[in-house]
Write a protein that holds these residues in place. Structure first.
Motif, PDB file in Angstrom:
ATOM      1  N   LYS A 132      -2.077 -14.632  -3.372  1.00 55.25           N
ATOM      2  CA  LYS A 132      -1.684 -15.894  -2.725  1.00 55.25           C
ATOM      3  C   LYS A 132      -0.349 -16.381  -3.288  1.00 55.25           C
ATOM      4  CE  LYS A 132      -6.429 -17.611  -2.410  1.00 55.25           C
ATOM      5  NZ  LYS A 132      -7.304 -18.697  -2.863  1.00 55.25           N
ATOM      6  N   LEU A 133      -0.172 -16.245  -4.607  1.00 52.42           N
ATOM      7  CA  LEU A 133       1.050 -16.695  -5.261  1.00 52.42           C
ATOM      8  C   LEU A 133       2.248 -15.896  -4.769  1.00 52.42           C
ATOM      9  CD1 LEU A 133       2.514 -18.421  -7.413  1.00 52.42           C
ATOM     10  CD2 LEU A 133       1.912 -16.675  -9.089  1.00 52.42           C
ATOM     11  N   VAL A 134       2.131 -14.581  -4.740  1.00 53.24           N
ATOM     12  CA  VAL A 134       3.236 -13.729  -4.283  1.00 53.24           C
ATOM     13  C   VAL A 134       3.600 -14.085  -2.836  1.00 53.24           C
ATOM     14  CG1 VAL A 134       3.880 -11.346  -3.689  1.00 53.24           C
ATOM     15  CG2 VAL A 134       2.764 -11.845  -5.877  1.00 53.24           C
ATOM     16  N   LYS A 135       2.577 -14.276  -1.993  1.00 53.86           N
ATOM     17  CA  LYS A 135       2.816 -14.622  -0.587  1.00 53.86           C
ATOM     18  C   LYS A 135       3.529 -15.981  -0.491  1.00 53.86           C
ATOM     19  CE  LYS A 135       0.477 -15.325   3.795  1.00 53.86           C
ATOM     20  NZ  LYS A 135      -0.755 -15.506   4.493  1.00 53.86           N
ATOM     21  N   ALA A 136       3.073 -16.988  -1.229  1.00 56.88           N
ATOM     22  CA  ALA A 136       3.661 -18.335  -1.175  1.00 56.88           C
ATOM     23  C   ALA A 136       5.110 -18.313  -1.658  1.00 56.88           C
ATOM     24  CB  ALA A 136       2.828 -19.303  -2.014  1.00 56.88           C
ATOM     25  N   VAL A 137       5.373 -17.571  -2.756  1.00 58.59           N
ATOM     26  CA  VAL A 137       6.737 -17.496  -3.290  1.00 58.59           C
ATOM     27  C   VAL A 137       7.654 -16.808  -2.285  1.00 58.59           C
ATOM     28  CG1 VAL A 137       8.188 -16.459  -5.092  1.00 58.59           C
ATOM     29  CG2 VAL A 137       6.047 -17.585  -5.719  1.00 58.59           C
ATOM     30  N   ASN A 138       7.246 -15.672  -1.749  1.00 63.59           N
ATOM     31  CA  ASN A 138       8.082 -14.930  -0.800  1.00 63.59           C
ATOM     32  C   ASN A 138       8.337 -15.743   0.470  1.00 63.59           C
ATOM     33  OD1 ASN A 138       8.633 -12.685  -2.391  1.00 63.59           O
ATOM     34  ND2 ASN A 138       6.722 -11.672  -1.810  1.00 63.59           N
ATOM     35  N   GLU A 139       7.339 -16.530   0.910  1.00 66.91           N
ATOM     36  CA  GLU A 139       7.544 -17.395   2.078  1.00 66.91           C
ATOM     37  C   GLU A 139       8.615 -18.445   1.779  1.00 66.91           C
ATOM     38  OE1 GLU A 139       3.786 -19.049   3.313  1.00 66.91           O
ATOM     39  OE2 GLU A 139       3.079 -17.116   4.066  1.00 66.91           O
ATOM     40  N   LYS A 140       8.569 -19.054   0.597  1.00 65.89           N
ATOM     41  CA  LYS A 140       9.570 -20.065   0.230  1.00 65.89           C
ATOM     42  C   LYS A 140      10.951 -19.437   0.063  1.00 65.89           C
ATOM     43  CE  LYS A 140       7.331 -24.089  -1.517  1.00 65.89           C
ATOM     44  NZ  LYS A 140       7.428 -25.178  -2.440  1.00 65.89           N
ATOM     45  N   LEU A 141      10.995 -18.209  -0.434  1.00 72.40           N
ATOM     46  CA  LEU A 141      12.278 -17.516  -0.620  1.00 72.40           C
ATOM     47  C   LEU A 141      12.785 -16.896   0.680  1.00 72.40           C
ATOM     48  CD1 LEU A 141      11.626 -15.708  -4.037  1.00 72.40           C
ATOM     49  CD2 LEU A 141      13.053 -17.721  -3.654  1.00 72.40           C
ATOM     50  N   LYS A 142      11.902 -16.851   1.674  1.00 76.48           N
ATOM     51  CA  LYS A 142      12.205 -16.252   2.977  1.00 76.48           C
ATOM     52  C   LYS A 142      12.646 -14.800   2.833  1.00 76.48           C
ATOM     53  CE  LYS A 142      13.403 -20.533   5.219  1.00 76.48           C
ATOM     54  NZ  LYS A 142      13.186 -21.687   4.773  1.00 76.48           N
ATOM     55  N   ALA A 143      12.002 -14.098   1.879  1.00 76.94           N
ATOM     56  CA  ALA A 143      12.289 -12.671   1.659  1.00 76.94           C
ATOM     57  C   ALA A 143      11.208 -12.108   0.744  1.00 76.94           C
ATOM     58  CB  ALA A 143      13.651 -12.490   1.018  1.00 76.94           C
ATOM     59  N   GLU A 144      11.058 -10.798   0.774  1.00 78.43           N
ATOM     60  CA  GLU A 144      10.093 -10.114  -0.078  1.00 78.43           C
ATOM     61  C   GLU A 144      10.776  -9.765  -1.410  1.00 78.43           C
ATOM     62  OE1 GLU A 144       6.767  -9.280   0.724  1.00 78.43           O
ATOM     63  OE2 GLU A 144       7.086 -10.582   2.447  1.00 78.43           O
ATOM     64  N   LYS A 145      10.924 -10.757  -2.287  1.00 79.87           N
ATOM     65  CA  LYS A 145      11.631 -10.552  -3.546  1.00 79.87           C
ATOM     66  C   LYS A 145      10.685 -10.441  -4.735  1.00 79.87           C
ATOM     67  CE  LYS A 145      15.987 -12.796  -2.390  1.00 79.87           C
ATOM     68  NZ  LYS A 145      16.975 -13.759  -2.867  1.00 79.87           N
ATOM     69  N   ILE A 146       9.451 -10.828  -4.550  1.00 79.67           N
ATOM     70  CA  ILE A 146       8.487 -10.874  -5.647  1.00 79.67           C
ATOM     71  C   ILE A 146       7.308  -9.954  -5.340  1.00 79.67           C
ATOM     72  CG2 ILE A 146       6.884 -12.381  -6.914  1.00 79.67           C
ATOM     73  CD1 ILE A 146       9.798 -13.002  -7.489  1.00 79.67           C
ATOM     74  N   VAL A 147       6.901  -9.187  -6.370  1.00 81.71           N
ATOM     75  CA  VAL A 147       5.690  -8.366  -6.259  1.00 81.71           C
ATOM     76  C   VAL A 147       4.796  -8.680  -7.457  1.00 81.71           C
ATOM     77  CG1 VAL A 147       6.769  -6.498  -4.935  1.00 81.71           C
ATOM     78  CG2 VAL A 147       6.747  -6.399  -7.431  1.00 81.71           C
ATOM     79  N   LEU A 148       3.509  -8.425  -7.295  1.00 82.95           N
ATOM     80  CA  LEU A 148       2.536  -8.674  -8.356  1.00 82.95           C
ATOM     81  C   LEU A 148       2.386  -7.427  -9.219  1.00 82.95           C
ATOM     82  CD1 LEU A 148       0.483 -10.702  -9.502  1.00 82.95           C
ATOM     83  CD2 LEU A 148      -1.216  -9.720  -7.962  1.00 82.95           C
ATOM     84  N   SER A 149       2.457  -7.604 -10.512  1.00 83.63           N
ATOM     85  CA  SER A 149       2.336  -6.493 -11.457  1.00 83.63           C
ATOM     86  C   SER A 149       0.869  -6.093 -11.613  1.00 83.63           C
ATOM     87  CB  SER A 149       2.884  -6.913 -12.815  1.00 83.63           C
ATOM     88  OG  SER A 149       2.671  -5.895 -13.771  1.00 83.63           O
ATOM     89  N   ASP A 150       0.643  -4.824 -11.927  1.00 81.42           N
ATOM     90  CA  ASP A 150      -0.703  -4.349 -12.263  1.00 81.42           C
ATOM     91  C   ASP A 150      -1.062  -4.768 -13.687  1.00 81.42           C
ATOM     92  OD1 ASP A 150      -0.977  -3.136  -9.796  1.00 81.42           O
ATOM     93  OD2 ASP A 150      -0.193  -1.204 -10.497  1.00 81.42           O
ATOM     94  N   LYS A 151      -0.034  -5.046 -14.504  1.00 84.22           N
ATOM     95  CA  LYS A 151      -0.256  -5.456 -15.893  1.00 84.22           C
ATOM     96  C   LYS A 151      -0.715  -6.913 -15.925  1.00 84.22           C
ATOM     97  CE  LYS A 151       3.748  -2.852 -17.554  1.00 84.22           C
ATOM     98  NZ  LYS A 151       5.032  -3.031 -18.226  1.00 84.22           N
ATOM     99  N   THR A 152      -1.281  -7.295 -17.071  1.00 83.17           N
ATOM    100  CA  THR A 152      -1.638  -8.701 -17.291  1.00 83.17           C
ATOM    101  C   THR A 152      -1.073  -9.135 -18.646  1.00 83.17           C
ATOM    102  OG1 THR A 152      -3.759  -8.112 -18.289  1.00 83.17           O
ATOM    103  CG2 THR A 152      -3.762  -8.605 -15.920  1.00 83.17           C
ATOM    104  N   ILE A 153      -1.032 -10.443 -18.833  1.00 85.56           N
ATOM    105  CA  ILE A 153      -0.546 -11.003 -20.094  1.00 85.56           C
ATOM    106  C   ILE A 153      -1.667 -11.808 -20.750  1.00 85.56           C
ATOM    107  CG2 ILE A 153       1.905 -11.128 -19.543  1.00 85.56           C
ATOM    108  CD1 ILE A 153       1.452 -14.041 -18.662  1.00 85.56           C
ATOM    109  N   GLU A 154      -1.533 -11.993 -22.056  1.00 84.90           N
ATOM    110  CA  GLU A 154      -2.467 -12.844 -22.799  1.00 84.90           C
ATOM    111  C   GLU A 154      -1.873 -14.244 -22.837  1.00 84.90           C
ATOM    112  OE1 GLU A 154      -5.499 -12.132 -24.215  1.00 84.90           O
ATOM    113  OE2 GLU A 154      -5.316 -10.185 -23.218  1.00 84.90           O
ATOM    114  N   SER A 155      -2.394 -15.119 -22.020  1.00 85.15           N
ATOM    115  CA  SER A 155      -1.936 -16.507 -22.035  1.00 85.15           C
ATOM    116  C   SER A 155      -2.994 -17.368 -21.347  1.00 85.15           C
ATOM    117  CB  SER A 155      -0.589 -16.666 -21.334  1.00 85.15           C
ATOM    118  OG  SER A 155      -0.743 -16.644 -19.942  1.00 85.15           O
ATOM    119  N   SER A 156      -2.843 -18.671 -21.484  1.00 83.01           N
ATOM    120  CA  SER A 156      -3.769 -19.612 -20.850  1.00 83.01           C
ATOM    121  C   SER A 156      -3.437 -19.786 -19.386  1.00 83.01           C
ATOM    122  CB  SER A 156      -3.681 -20.977 -21.533  1.00 83.01           C
ATOM    123  OG  SER A 156      -4.016 -20.864 -22.880  1.00 83.01           O
ATOM    124  N   GLY A 157      -2.226 -19.487 -19.014  1.00 84.60           N
ATOM    125  CA  GLY A 157      -1.776 -19.646 -17.634  1.00 84.60           C
ATOM    126  C   GLY A 157      -0.281 -19.504 -17.581  1.00 84.60           C
TER     127      GLY A 157
END
Length: 193
Positions: A132-157
């Protein structure tokens, strides 16, 4: 003059000399005693003044040490309250409603100049809102500039945006740490007026 008169004169002179010597000795003795009393009084007075000054110095040092300890305790208490304030802010960020959180992340990502690359989230966010985040960001940017990584990070958010050798860390912990220095005085002023 007879021997008796001579003897009487000698005895009389001896008595007179003895009386004068004794009187002089008594006077000298009294002068020495009086001088010793004055010296003793001066020594006692000086010792009392010195003791009083030492007592005042000791009292002053004890008061200063107590004031310093009090300031340290107050500073420690303030730092603890400030730490709790930042922890509370982190908890509020972590418990944001999903739609609000999604909008927050979207807005933060699109603010980045030349926004493009791979978004890395913590595991919970990746599974829950990643697509949902990748879709929302790309819609606001009006281009497919962001992709979701398979990796994860250790953080609260929050997120990490990776674009080749450039990495932008916008995890909650990093955001709060960067704000901590500049906001600590403001938080302290607001809490301890």
């Amino acid at each position: 003059m007879s021997i008796e008169n001579i003897t009487t004169n000698i005895l009389s002179d001896a008595r007179n000399i003895a009386e004068i010597s004794i009187a002089n000795a008594e006077k000298t003795k009294q002068d020495i005693i009086d001088k010793a009393k004055l010296e003793a009084e001066a020594i006692i007075k000086a010792a009392a003044e010195k003791s009083e000054k030492e007592a005042e110095g000791l009292k002053s040092r004890k008061v200063s040490a107590a004031e310093l300890q009090g300031r340290k305790m107050m500073l420690s208490a303030k730092q603890e309250v400030i730490k709790k304030s930042f922890n509370s802010a982190l908890e509020k960020l972590k418990t944001m409603p999903e739609d609000e959180y999604l909008n927050f992340l979207t807005d933060e990502i699109v603010k980045i100049p030349n926004c493009k690359g791979t978004i890395i989230l913590n595991e919970r966010d990746k599974n829950k809102i990643g697509e949902k985040l990748v879709k929302a960001v790309n819609e606001k940017l009006k281009a497919e500039k962001i992709v979701l990584s398979d990796k994860t990070i250790e953080s609260s958010g929050g997120f990490v945006l990776n674009n080749g050798s450039i990495e932008i860390n916008s995890t909650f912990e990093t955001i709060l740490d960067s704000m901590r220095d500049e906001l600590t005085n403001e938080v302290a002023n607001a809490l301890f007026k």
